[in-house]
Motif scaffolding. Structure first.
Motif, PDB file in Angstrom:
ATOM      1  N   SER A 168      -7.858   4.714  -5.526  1.00 26.05           N
ATOM      2  CA  SER A 168      -6.558   4.073  -5.710  1.00 26.05           C
ATOM      3  C   SER A 168      -6.777   2.585  -5.934  1.00 26.05           C
ATOM      4  O   SER A 168      -7.733   2.013  -5.418  1.00 26.05           O
ATOM      5  CB  SER A 168      -5.668   4.304  -4.491  1.00 26.05           C
ATOM      6  OG  SER A 168      -6.232   3.686  -3.356  1.00 26.05           O
ATOM      7  N   ALA A 169      -5.917   1.967  -6.752  1.00 26.52           N
ATOM      8  CA  ALA A 169      -6.038   0.535  -7.009  1.00 26.52           C
ATOM      9  C   ALA A 169      -4.718  -0.141  -6.691  1.00 26.52           C
ATOM     10  O   ALA A 169      -3.643   0.426  -6.933  1.00 26.52           O
ATOM     11  CB  ALA A 169      -6.417   0.288  -8.466  1.00 26.52           C
ATOM     12  N   ARG A 216       0.634   0.323  -7.149  1.00 27.98           N
ATOM     13  CA  ARG A 216      -0.479   1.188  -6.773  1.00 27.98           C
ATOM     14  C   ARG A 216      -0.693   2.213  -7.882  1.00 27.98           C
ATOM     15  O   ARG A 216       0.270   2.781  -8.397  1.00 27.98           O
ATOM     16  CB  ARG A 216      -0.131   1.895  -5.460  1.00 27.98           C
ATOM     17  CG  ARG A 216      -1.076   2.988  -5.020  1.00 27.98           C
ATOM     18  CD  ARG A 216      -0.605   3.557  -3.692  1.00 27.98           C
ATOM     19  NE  ARG A 216      -1.533   4.528  -3.139  1.00 27.98           N
ATOM     20  CZ  ARG A 216      -1.367   5.858  -3.228  1.00 27.98           C
ATOM     21  NH1 ARG A 216      -0.314   6.346  -3.839  1.00 27.98           N
ATOM     22  NH2 ARG A 216      -2.256   6.679  -2.696  1.00 27.98           N
ATOM     23  N   TYR A 258     -12.522  -0.724 -12.273  1.00 27.27           N
ATOM     24  CA  TYR A 258     -13.375  -0.254 -11.184  1.00 27.27           C
ATOM     25  C   TYR A 258     -14.168   0.978 -11.610  1.00 27.27           C
ATOM     26  O   TYR A 258     -15.344   1.115 -11.302  1.00 27.27           O
ATOM     27  CB  TYR A 258     -12.508   0.073  -9.967  1.00 27.27           C
ATOM     28  CG  TYR A 258     -13.302   0.367  -8.718  1.00 27.27           C
ATOM     29  CD1 TYR A 258     -13.918  -0.665  -8.016  1.00 27.27           C
ATOM     30  CD2 TYR A 258     -13.443   1.668  -8.242  1.00 27.27           C
ATOM     31  CE1 TYR A 258     -14.651  -0.412  -6.870  1.00 27.27           C
ATOM     32  CE2 TYR A 258     -14.174   1.928  -7.091  1.00 27.27           C
ATOM     33  CZ  TYR A 258     -14.769   0.888  -6.413  1.00 27.27           C
ATOM     34  OH  TYR A 258     -15.496   1.135  -5.281  1.00 27.27           O
ATOM     35  N   SER A 283      -6.230   7.588  -9.249  1.00 27.62           N
ATOM     36  CA  SER A 283      -6.909   8.301 -10.335  1.00 27.62           C
ATOM     37  C   SER A 283      -6.344   9.696 -10.553  1.00 27.62           C
ATOM     38  O   SER A 283      -6.686  10.366 -11.525  1.00 27.62           O
ATOM     39  CB  SER A 283      -8.414   8.370 -10.056  1.00 27.62           C
ATOM     40  OG  SER A 283      -8.647   8.940  -8.789  1.00 27.62           O
ATOM     41  N   LEU A 335      -7.811  -0.220 -11.784  1.00 27.38           N
ATOM     42  CA  LEU A 335      -8.428   1.087 -11.561  1.00 27.38           C
ATOM     43  C   LEU A 335      -9.447   1.389 -12.668  1.00 27.38           C
ATOM     44  O   LEU A 335     -10.575   1.807 -12.388  1.00 27.38           O
ATOM     45  CB  LEU A 335      -7.332   2.160 -11.534  1.00 27.38           C
ATOM     46  CG  LEU A 335      -7.745   3.596 -11.269  1.00 27.38           C
ATOM     47  CD1 LEU A 335      -8.360   3.734  -9.888  1.00 27.38           C
ATOM     48  CD2 LEU A 335      -6.539   4.517 -11.404  1.00 27.38           C
TER      49      LEU A 335
END
Ligand SMILES: [Zn+2]
Length: 437
Positions: free
Chosen positions: A204-205, A215, A399, A218, A396
């Protein structure tokens, strides 16, 4: 309530509180007053040194200077040193603020004679005998024994497992309301050891913003947290501080009105801080709960050092800087980190570079497509999305793939957006219809 150690990101430290009642006051009062005398000596000595030599004394200097004092000999040596350390920290914070241009700050000052200062016992300063804490004083004095309720060192994690902690630090604090001591509370910090984190799961990002937190998971889940109430409280707090500062500066230092104004300031800020903390706590708790329920292994937040550098070099405007400094992002992230840890979720910081100026769907970068009112309208693929959600999805992607630009495909099919907002009646964030955002 709790914090996890910076040097040991997986180590969980939690603080539990035990009210002692006023019966304990006669036992602790002499110790707390002695700590207060040490504090005041630190203030006095530092001011003298500053006046004569135009420099602040070092921590070691302070400690060496007071070793022979009577007040120092009342406490366990580590407890006495802790007071000097706290004072030194307060001075450092003050100097840093001055360097950053906050000239209205005043250095840490004297406390009234009868002020009950918090006393800290470090690892060597106390022993544990079953459910009794033995708090050591100086070598010649009898230690203070405190009986704690059974299970005092046990913490229940969200999944129901019970963990027994090892106490690493004990503090005794006075609860004072309207100049009257209402209670004494023992704060016991427990080391729950290294918590095992999930090795596999979703990612989660989080995109932290002043009025909106976004938020992206994925799994395709998107959430928007409307934090306007929190932001307006923080802004109101800053305004209140400025107003008091203005008022105080016009009064004579040490006068009755000056003192009354300062205590009013403390009272008002305490109330505001309480509400701000409550909202922050509720928000980070919701983050951890959502991540926990959705099988998230890694929660990603923007790297703050990045943000600050960006603020210095690019957003020189005063307004932008103010905006960045308003919310306590550091504190929020720390809270999220330790709450996540209790669910076995690892929190990671990642660079937010380009995340707010790139389209999360087609990967084309153009800062102009971030329209005001927080909407992202892509000039290439036509994506229309709330801008902070666009940022969260990009974080996300960054990352997962290293970069969010130039990458055409999204790692998942985005689902509908859930919107959360603060419910003042129940003091928590609740899900509302997505049109409300
Ligand atoms: Zn696009």
């Amino acid at each position: 309530m709790a914090w996890s150690d910076k040097s040991h990101p997986h180590r969980l430290l939690l603080t539990k509180q035990f009210p002692l009642g006023l019966e304990a006051l006669p036992v602790f009062q002499p110790v707390m007053l002695a700590a207060n005398r040490i504090w005041n000596s630190c203030v006095w000595h530092s001011r003298e040194t500053f006046r004569q030599e135009n420099r602040w004394p070092t921590e070691a200097e302070l400690k060496a200077k007071f070793k022979a004092f009577a007040a120092w000999k009342e406490l366990h040596s580590q407890s006495a040193q802790a007071v000097a350390e706290e004072y030194f920290e307060a001075v450092s914070a003050y100097r840093k603020h001055r360097e950053n241009g906050h000239l209205e700050m005043s250095p840490p000052g004297f406390k009234p004679k009868n002020h009950l200062r918090t006393v800290t016992w470090k690892r060597q300063g106390f022993d544990v005998e079953d459910d009794t804490l033995v708090l050591k004083l100086s070598r010649k004095k009898e230690p203070i024994k405190v009986a704690l309720p059974g299970g005092w060192n046990v913490v229940t994690l969200p999944d129901g497992t019970e963990v027994k902690g090892v106490p690493v630090e004990v503090k005794v604090k006075a609860v004072v309301r309207r100049r009257k001591v209402e209670n004494l509370v023992l704060h016991v910090t427990l080391d729950l050891g290294v918590v095992s984190v999930n090795q596999t799961g979703a990612v989660s990002a989080y995109d932290y913003n002043s009025a909106m937190f976004a938020r992206a998971v994925s799994s395709g889940r998107l959430d928007l947290f409307v934090c306007r109430e929190l932001l307006s409280l923080v802004q109101y707090r800053n305004k209140t501080i400025a107003e008091f500062q203005e008022k105080v500066s016009r009064l004579k230092e040490g006068s009755r009105r000056w003192r009354r104004c300062l205590s009013a300031k403390v009272r008002v800020l305490k109330r505001l801080d309480h509400r701000i903390r409550q909202m922050e706590h509720s928000l980070t708790k919701l983050f951890a709960e959502l991540d926990g329920a959705e099988g998230v292994a890694f929660a990603v937040v923007g790297d703050l050092t990045d943000l600050r550098r960006f603020a210095r070099t690019w957003m020189k405007g005063k307004k932008a800087t103010q905006k960045i400094n308003q919310m306590a992002y550091d504190r929020l992230r720390q809270e999220q980190r330790y709450k996540n840890l209790m669910w076995g979720i690892e929190t990671d910081a990642w660079t937010e570079r380009n995340t707010s100026s790139t389209c999360c769907l087609c990967g084309t970068r153009d800062p102009a497509w971030r329209r005001h009112r927080g909407l992202w309208v892509c000039g290439r693929c036509g994506l229309v999305l709330q801008a902070d959600l666009n940022g969260a999805v990009n974080l996300l992607k960054q990352y997962l793939f290293g970069s969010c630009t130039g990458r055409v495909e999204l790692p998942f099919a985005p689902r509908g957006v859930r919107v959360w907002r603060w419910d003042g009646r129940h003091n928590r964030f609740v899900q509302v219809s997505s049109r409300a955002a």
